[in-house]
Design a protein around this motif. Structure first.
Motif, short mmCIF file in Angstrom:
data_model
loop_
_atom_site.label_atom_id
_atom_site.label_comp_id
_atom_site.label_asym_id
_atom_site.label_seq_id
_atom_site.Cartn_x
_atom_site.Cartn_y
_atom_site.Cartn_z
N GLN A 242 36.27 8.57 57.43
CA GLN A 242 35.55 7.68 58.33
C GLN A 242 36.29 7.45 59.64
N ASP A 243 37.63 7.67 59.64
CA ASP A 243 38.41 7.55 60.86
C ASP A 243 39.70 8.35 60.71
N PRO B 84 32.61 25.66 73.60
CA PRO B 84 32.51 25.55 75.07
C PRO B 84 31.53 24.47 75.51
N ASP B 85 30.60 24.10 74.64
CA ASP B 85 29.64 23.04 74.98
C ASP B 85 30.22 21.65 74.70
N ARG B 86 31.45 21.61 74.18
CA ARG B 86 32.17 20.36 73.88
C ARG B 86 31.44 19.49 72.87
N SER B 87 30.79 20.14 71.90
CA SER B 87 30.08 19.41 70.85
C SER B 87 31.01 19.03 69.70
N PHE B 88 32.24 19.54 69.71
CA PHE B 88 33.22 19.30 68.66
C PHE B 88 34.59 19.44 69.28
N VAL B 89 35.55 18.62 68.85
CA VAL B 89 36.93 18.73 69.31
C VAL B 89 37.80 18.99 68.08
N GLN C 258 34.77 9.45 63.16
CA GLN C 258 34.81 10.18 61.91
C GLN C 258 35.46 11.55 62.10
N VAL C 259 36.18 11.99 61.07
CA VAL C 259 36.79 13.32 61.08
C VAL C 259 35.95 14.21 60.19
N GLY D 188 38.24 18.03 62.82
CA GLY D 188 38.10 17.50 64.17
C GLY D 188 37.01 16.46 64.26
N PHE D 189 36.63 16.18 65.49
CA PHE D 189 35.67 15.13 65.79
C PHE D 189 34.41 15.71 66.42
N PRO D 190 33.24 15.37 65.89
CA PRO D 190 32.01 15.74 66.59
C PRO D 190 31.90 14.89 67.86
#
Length: 74
Positions: free
Chosen positions: A61-62, A17-22, A45-46, A34-36
């Protein structure tokens, strides 16, 4: 069950919920790839996010490297 987009949206709303990771792909164990997010921007980076631990792991790395190494395996 909804489509994958709805499922990922629900997971992201509930788990981050804090959108620190997707989260973009489930692993099947409750963990996600996911992506930080840093300063409101997704990293290129994944990462592998463990649902029960706070020790995420860099996997690519991508996104292209991630797809080549995880999604295109025979």
């Amino acid at each position: 069950m909804g489509n994958t987009t709805d499922d990922l949206r629900t997971i992201n709303d509930r788990e981050f919920p804090d959108r620190s990771f997707v989260a973009v792909a489930p692993v099947g164990t409750g963990d996600h790839w996911g992506f930080p997010v840093v300063d409101g921007r997704c990293s290129e980076q994944v990462w592998f996010h463990f649902h029960d631990a706070d020790d995420d792991e860099l996997v690519a790395q991508d996104f292209l490297e991630f797809v080549a190494s995880h999604a295109l395996k025979p």
